[in-house]
Every structure is written in structure tokens, then in C-alpha cells.
Design an enzyme around this catalytic site. Structure first.
Site, PDB file in Angstrom:
ATOM      1  N   GLN A 120      -0.787 -12.768  10.324  1.00 23.56           N
ATOM      2  CA  GLN A 120      -1.206 -12.580   8.945  1.00 23.56           C
ATOM      3  C   GLN A 120       0.052 -12.386   8.122  1.00 23.56           C
ATOM      4  OE1 GLN A 120      -3.564  -9.320  10.163  1.00 23.56           O
ATOM      5  NE2 GLN A 120      -2.069  -7.749   9.591  1.00 23.56           N
ATOM      6  N   ASP A 145      -2.906  -8.423  17.497  1.00 23.46           N
ATOM      7  CA  ASP A 145      -3.724  -7.745  16.510  1.00 23.46           C
ATOM      8  C   ASP A 145      -4.904  -8.624  16.097  1.00 23.46           C
ATOM      9  OD1 ASP A 145      -3.715  -5.365  14.508  1.00 23.46           O
ATOM     10  OD2 ASP A 145      -3.951  -7.126  13.212  1.00 23.46           O
ATOM     11  N   ASN A 146      -6.116  -8.061  16.219  1.00 26.18           N
ATOM     12  CA  ASN A 146      -7.328  -8.730  15.735  1.00 26.18           C
ATOM     13  C   ASN A 146      -7.431 -10.211  16.131  1.00 26.18           C
ATOM     14  OD1 ASN A 146      -8.460  -6.489  14.443  1.00 26.18           O
ATOM     15  ND2 ASN A 146      -7.304  -6.856  12.574  1.00 26.18           N
ATOM     16  N   LYS A 191       0.749   4.703   9.485  1.00 29.63           N
ATOM     17  CA  LYS A 191       0.687   3.290   9.111  1.00 29.63           C
ATOM     18  C   LYS A 191       1.299   3.046   7.735  1.00 29.63           C
ATOM     19  CE  LYS A 191      -3.752   2.790   9.560  1.00 29.63           C
ATOM     20  NZ  LYS A 191      -5.077   2.103   9.540  1.00 29.63           N
ATOM     21  N   TYR A 192       1.346   4.091   6.892  1.00 25.46           N
ATOM     22  CA  TYR A 192       1.777   3.908   5.501  1.00 25.46           C
ATOM     23  C   TYR A 192       2.990   4.744   5.110  1.00 25.46           C
ATOM     24  CZ  TYR A 192      -2.947   2.052   5.517  1.00 25.46           C
ATOM     25  OH  TYR A 192      -4.084   1.349   5.831  1.00 25.46           O
ATOM     26  N   GLU A 225      -6.379  -6.797  21.037  1.00 27.50           N
ATOM     27  CA  GLU A 225      -6.882  -5.670  20.245  1.00 27.50           C
ATOM     28  C   GLU A 225      -8.046  -6.190  19.411  1.00 27.50           C
ATOM     29  OE1 GLU A 225      -6.797  -3.019  16.482  1.00 27.50           O
ATOM     30  OE2 GLU A 225      -6.447  -5.160  16.659  1.00 27.50           O
ATOM     31  N   ASP A 276      -2.858  -6.256   0.748  1.00 29.40           N
ATOM     32  CA  ASP A 276      -1.473  -6.569   1.100  1.00 29.40           C
ATOM     33  C   ASP A 276      -1.371  -7.549   2.261  1.00 29.40           C
ATOM     34  OD1 ASP A 276      -2.607  -4.676   2.802  1.00 29.40           O
ATOM     35  OD2 ASP A 276      -0.720  -3.625   3.179  1.00 29.40           O
ATOM     36  N   LYS A 288       0.838  -1.201   0.000  1.00 33.38           N
ATOM     37  CA  LYS A 288       0.000   0.000   0.000  1.00 33.38           C
ATOM     38  C   LYS A 288       0.876   1.256   0.000  1.00 33.38           C
ATOM     39  CE  LYS A 288      -4.152  -1.825   0.196  1.00 33.38           C
ATOM     40  NZ  LYS A 288      -5.086  -1.530   1.279  1.00 33.38           N
TER      41      LYS A 288
END
Length: 681
Positions: free
Chosen positions: A328, A399-400, A541-542, A428, A363, A268
Site C-alpha cells: 500500500q 500485512d493484510n 503506531k503513531y 497477517e 494516509d 496521522k
């Protein structure tokens, strides 16, 4: 042999088969218990566990009730007598020991000796007294037979004296005094007849964590944005240098987003653009590239030795490094080619990327937890935790977790907890309440909350009352964040400095654990990517951001002050005492907390409207605060240093958000010295 069998059953907390039909005590309820003992109750070392049980028996005989507890791997139980509370409720407190897994249960039996004493006390007829004394002598003799060598002889002597007095035609009052001798009775009660005791049917699990599980202050930062040179990719060494700044703010946990290699395929661009430019660095959550995966470090951040130095430096400053674990993969993660069976493939031959409509994460490839190779997948993911634990990490932000199999989390957290009981997991999971609570039951030490979206007095009062006093208090430990890299709320977008200040005070005082995403928070980053979005414009984040942490308008001094107030006031280091106090203005919220011993009490008042000044009458619960109705007491505002003398329950405050939208009062009671002058405690 029969005695040995009874002892074995007693050790297991059960009634022996031979005695089961003669056991008369009933244990109807034991609390706390999470889902009937399916999941553990949680405490931290030094906290009190109060256990209650409903215990009774047929008839009018007296009961003895014991609370038993042991380490999960211990064979011997410890015991404490439970005290009657009325209405057949019994209670005992124990203090949680070292971190680890424990078990507790309740046992009860009819106490014939105590029943005899109770009845003897009510008898008046001399002949009746003498006959009852003979019964008592037999009971004492039985206790003597159960006693150890040190205490047997006094009991034998008492039994003989009782029997002799019962057969003599002596003074009834002298007989009564002998039979009811309290010191001898205490000795006899040490050796009760427990052949027919009843045990609660389930050994309830208890998990004890270290103190940071209950009380912690988190600071999130991106290591790649810590370079002192604008435009240069930050390193772990730069991050280590930034730790002095974070320590100065008073935080004890430094949370790093993923530090692994970032995928190049489908990377991204800035502001989550689908197409990345040649200089775009990508999202840290798109994990894995040819340089490695979850056990590797992004080459531009440094080496494993740099990471070890970072962990050591944090420890020197009294802080810990928390790592983000995001299970992930980027499309070019080594797992994708080495273990294609761990992913879900679409009919066109591509892997299904992550989606949360309307959001698309091209991504990121999620793992398929329904794979036939699930066991190998589980063990490999556990090895990721094991790797970083070996490098000194003891705190993980996950995360998640709600998008991964619940069974996996129960298995992996339990296994790690048994080997490393000091490890802390933060979930989270901004998802449905029952899902969040299930994750906490499965073992997550702390959980993110809905705090970011609770703004009104009614919302905040209802939500934090539920967290502090609802059934989830036994296992769900909240961690309140006013912002994250994913969450820039409308309140922070439009409320200005006052909104950031109020949300900081609320998070840090409503919850014993809280965190901020910085330096975006203290520098009041508030511009959204587009109207109606909670995404930051130019999101970190990017892309790499260069933060002017010494900017004159920074909230850093206020953040440091709030964290110091938290450290210096035990009342703010737990959630269980939270109590809301009425105000006559919906824009003004008031609540209080106090320490377990009552020596420290904090009252917080916050103006929830960042744009307007508000006044309100507060109705304080003086009895809850431990203040006499007619006394004068001092309210010391720890934010401003101001001190106010208040009297009675009803007092007035006015807050100006342009100056300071909150009071954090320490209550100081007014007392009288013998020298006849006033002072405050």
C-alpha cells in the site's frame, strides 16, 4: 521398442496404452491431499509424511503397492513399499528432505508371484502341489529374466530346482519347503512383473520448508522506539543494540514493522488523529515519500549498510530479522505519480484511500489489482521481495494479504519459493476462516490466528483441536499472538499480570509458533484509547515510545523461561500431538503434547480466570501419556521447579493467579532399576 514405451509410461506414473485394459489394480483414494492435489501438503525437513491409499483388485489375487516420490525437477522416482492396514487400506511413511517442491503418488499391481505363494501355502493334495510348483517355477524363471546379472543365477537355479521337484514323485513336504523358501522368495520379489501396474491419477504436490516454518518464537518491535535517549528517533543501529535484550528473552525471529520512508501527505497524528502536528512521525504503514518507497529505508532509521549490519548481528545471536511487507502507499509514494494506473481514482480526481468501516485510513492508498496494467504491477511488487531477499531477509510478515488478489499471492510465493525455498511468509489476515485457509493453501508458510479472542475453555479447546487435527493441519500452520500493535484485547486490558502470564503460557504451548508485540507485552501495556476499543492509548503506531525495558515488574524473566522451556522440550515444537484432557472446572484447562518418539511429554494446566484462584480434578489419559494405570509418575513443573508424585488418572490441582496461573509439567515415568531402587526418566 515396446519395452521402451512401457518404461516411459511407468516413469510418468501411468499405465501404457497397450496394458491399460489388463491393469486390474484400483487406487481409490490417496491422502493426504489438499483439494484433490490442487494445492501442496506442507511438511518441514525431518518431519514424517504418512501416505495412505485404498487399493484393491478384483478376485483374490495379492497386491503390491508402492509410494513414489521425487523432487519436482527430478526425473527419477524413489519408492517405498506400502504396508496393508486392513480393509484395503495401505500406508507408508517417508521423511521430508531438504526444503523444496516435491511430488508423490501411489502405484499398485496384481502380484502373481505373491498370489501363487499364498495359494501354494494352502494346498495339500500332492498332485496339486506338484502342478502348482510348475506354475511357480515359471514365475520364478520370469523373475530371473527381469533380474540383474548379480541376482539372475540364483533365481534360475531355484526355478530349475522347483521344476525338477515338481516332476519327481518326491516328498510333498520337501517340495513345500523348497517352494516356500522365504529367502529365495524375497529375492524373487525384488524383480516383480509391473507391466500392468496402475498409478494414482494425480501427482500430489508436497512443499517442504525449513524447521523454523514449524517452530518459531517472534518478537515485534519498532526500531524508531529503540533509542536509549527518550525523545530521540531510534535508528537501525539502536535496534541492533536492542537485539541482545531480545536474544536474552529467547526469541529467534525479530519482526520489524515497515522501515520505509513515511508519507507526509495526510499523515496521522498521535492516537490516530486525523490532523498531524509538526513533530508527529506518522504511521510506518503509510509507506512512501520523496525519499523513496518499498525498497528504501526511512532516513532517520539509517542506511542500507546499517540494515545489513542489523541482519548480520541478528544472525550472530541466532535470530533472524523478519520484515513487514505492506503493499500500500502513502499519497506521496513515488508510485502514485509514476504509475497512476495502479490506483483506483474517484470522480473528484482523488485516489480512493483504504477503508474498513468505521475505520478510515486516509494516509494509505491501496493498489488496484484489477488494473489493466496488472502484470507490470505484479512484477514490481515481486521485485520488492527480491530486493530484501538480496539483502539477507528470509522471513516476511505480510500485512493484510486478504485485501490483495489471491492469484498474485499464488504466483509470487511460488516463484520466490522455487528460487529461495528457505523463505518464510507469515499471513497477517484477521478475516473469515475460509479466506485465511485459502491464503495458506496458496503458499503462506504460517498464519495469524483467532487466539487473541479465544478465552474460554470451550473456545480454546474447539479452536486448537480444529487447528491441530482438522483437515487444515496439512497446510495451515498457526502462529498465536496474545497482542499486536492493533490488538489490545479486553482480557489484557482488565486481567492484570495474571492475564498476561496466562495468555503467554497458552500461546507458547498451544502453538509451536507464537509471538508477542514488545516491549508492550512484557511491560503489560493495557490502557485502551477509549472504552470498547482494542487500540492502545498513545499507540506506538503513531508516535515514538520510550520503553523502560529494565523495569522491576517486567515479565521478561518469565518470557525467557517460557522460551527456554519451548527450546528444551521437543513436545512443544509441533502442533500435531495436541490432546485436551478433561477437568471438572470450566475455569481450568488442561492439555498435553508429546514428541514424535514419545520421549518427551508436556502437560499444561492453566487457570483462565485472572481474578480468582481455582482448583480442579484432572482426568489424564494415561494410555495416551504412555503411563501404566497403577504406576507412580512424577510431574515436574518447569515454571516453578516443583515436583509432584501422582498416581492414576485422576489428580487435583489448585492455581492461584496472584502467584502463578499455570503449570507446565514435564511427565517423568517411574521405573525400577535392577539394583531395586526407584528413579525417574
Amino acid at each position: 521398442m515396446a519395452e521402451r514405451a512401457t518404461a516411459d509410461f511407468s516413469r510418468a506414473g501411468q499405465t501404457s496404452p497397450a496394458a491399460a485394459g489388463r491393469a486390474r489394480a484400483v487406487i481409490d483414494r490417496v491422502s493426504p491431499a489438499v483439494d484433490g492435489g490442487r494445492f501442496p501438503v506442507k511438511r518441514v525437513t525431518g518431519e514424517t509424511l504418512t501416505v495412505e491409499a485404498d487399493c484393491f483388485a478384483d478376485g483374490h489375487d495379492a497386491l503390491r503397492v508402492m509410494l513414489r516420490w521425487r523432487g519436482e525437477d527430478d526425473s527419477e522416482w524413489q519408492e517405498k513399499e506400502m504396508a496393508p492396514q486392513g480393509n484395503d487400506c495401505w500406508r507408508a511413511d517417508i521423511v521430508a528432505g531438504a526444503p523444496g517442491r516435491y511430488r508423490y503418488r501411489v502405484v499398485a499391481w496384481v502380484d502373481h508371484f505373491a498370489s501363487w505363494r499364498s495359494e501354494f501355502r494352502r494346498r495339500e493334495d500332492p498332485a496339486d502341489l506338484r502342478q502348482a510348483a510348475e506354475v511357480g517355477a515359471a514365475l520364478v524363471a520370469e523373475a530371473a529374466a527381469r533380474a540383474d546379472d548379480t541376482h539372475r543365477e540364483p533365481l534360475v537355479a531355484w526355478a530349475a530346482a522347483l521344476a525338477a521337484a515338481a516332476r519327481a514323485d518326491g516328498d510333498p513336504e520337501a517340495l513345500r519347503e523348497l517352494a516356500l523358501d522365504p529367502q529365495r522368495a524375497r529375492l524373487a520379489s525384488r524383480f516383480p512383473d509391473r507391466r500392468f501396474e496402475t498409478a494414482s491419477p494425480v501427482e500430489l504436490p508436497l512443499r517442504v520448508d525449513r524447521e523454523r516454518a514449524r517452530f518459531s518464537s517472534w518478537y515485534e518491535l519498532f526500531p524508531r522506539s529503540t533509542s536509549p535517549e527518550p525523545g530521540r528517533h531510534g535508528t537501525l543501529s539502536d535496534c541492533a543494540a536492542r537485539l541482545d535484550y531480545v536474544a536474552g528473552l529467547g526469541f529467534d525471529v525479530v519482526y520489524l514493522p515497515p522501515i520505509h520512508p513515511i508519507g507526509r501527505e495526510r499523515r496521522k497524528g498521535r492516537n490516530n488523529a486525523y490532523a498531524a502536528g509538526p513533530d508527529d512521525v506518522g504511521s510506518p504503514w503509510a509507506i512512501g515519500a520523496r525519499e523513496g518507497g518499498h525498497k528504501s529505508i526511512h532516513p532517520e532509521l539509517g542506511t542500507i549498510d546499517d540494515f545489513r549490519r542489523l541482519v548480520a548481528r541478528a544472525r550472530q545471536l541466532g535470530m533472524e530479522i523478519a520484515l513487514d511487507i505492506a503493499f500500500q502507499c502513502a499519497p506521496d509514494h513515488p508510485y502514485v505519480t509514476e504509475h497512476p494506473q495502479w490506483f483506483r481514482w474517484r470522480p473528484d480526481g482523488t485516489v480512493q484511500y483504504a477503508e474498513n468501516p468505521p475505520k478510515k485510513y486516509q494516509d494509505i492508498y491501496p493498489f488496484d489489482f484489477e488494473t489493466e496494467d496488472w502484470s507490470a504491477l505484479w512484477h514490481e511488487l515481486k521485485s520488492v521481495f527480491d530486493f530484501w531477499i538480496a539483502e539477507g531477509v528470509r522471513i516476511f510478515r505480510v500485512d493484510n494479504p486478504h485485501t490483495k488478489a489471491f492469484g498474485f499471492w499464488e504466483w509470487v510465493i511460488d516463484g520466490i519459493g522455487r528460487a529461495h525455498p528457505d523463505v518464510i511468509f507469515l499471513a497477517e489476515a484477521f478475516t473469515r476462516p475460509k479466506v485465511m485457509h485459502r491464503l495458506a493453501k496458496l503458499g503462506f508458510t504460517q498464519s495469524y490466528t483467532y487466539f487473541a479472542w479465544r478465552n474460554t475453555k470451550h473456545e480454546l479447546t474447539a479452536y486448537f483441536t480444529e487447528l491441530a487435527h482438522g483437515p487444515g493441519r496439512e497446510y495451515f500452520r498457526p502462529n498465536a499472538w496474545p497482542n499486536t500493535p492493533d490488538i489490545l484485547t479486553e482480557t489484557l486490558q482488565h486481567g492484570g499480570r495474571a492475564a498476561f502470564t496466562a495468555r503467554l503460557v497458552l500461546a507458547a504451548t498451544l502453538s509451536a509458533s507464537y509471538g508477542i508485540y514488545g516491549p508492550a507485552f512484557e511491560l503489560m501495556e493495557h490502557v485502551a484509547r477509549e472504552p470498547g476499543s482494542e487500540e492502545y492509548l498513545d499507540s506506538e503506531k503513531y508516535e515514538i515510545r520510550s520503553w523502560a525495558i529494565d523495569r522491576a515488574d517486567s515479565l521478561r524473566d518469565l518470557v525467557a523461561l517460557v522460551n527456554r522451556i519451548r527450546r528444551e522440550n521437543p513436545a512443544l515444537q509441533s502442533d500435531r500431538s495436541l490432546a485436551f484432557m478433561p477437568t471438572d472446572n470450566e475455569q481450568v484447562i488442561c492439555y498435553a503434547k508429546r514428541s514424535g518418539d514419545g520421549s518427551n511429554t508436556i502437560v499444561v494446566v492453566v487457570d483462565l480466570d485472572p481474578h480468582h484462584s481455582h482448583g480442579a480434578w484432572l482426568d489424564l489419559d494415561l494410555d495416551w501419556l504412555g503411563i501404566a494405570t497403577d504406576s507412580t509418575y512424577q510431574m515436574h513443573d518447569l515454571l516453578s521447579g516443583a515436583r509432584y508424585l501422582w498416581q492414576g488418572a485422576r489428580n487435583y490441582v489448585r492455581l492461584d493467579p496472584a502467584h502463578m496461573p499455570a503449570h507446565v509439567f514435564r511427565v517423568r515415568h517411574r521405573l525400577r532399576r535392577e539394583q531395586d531402587f526407584d528413579y525417574f526418566l
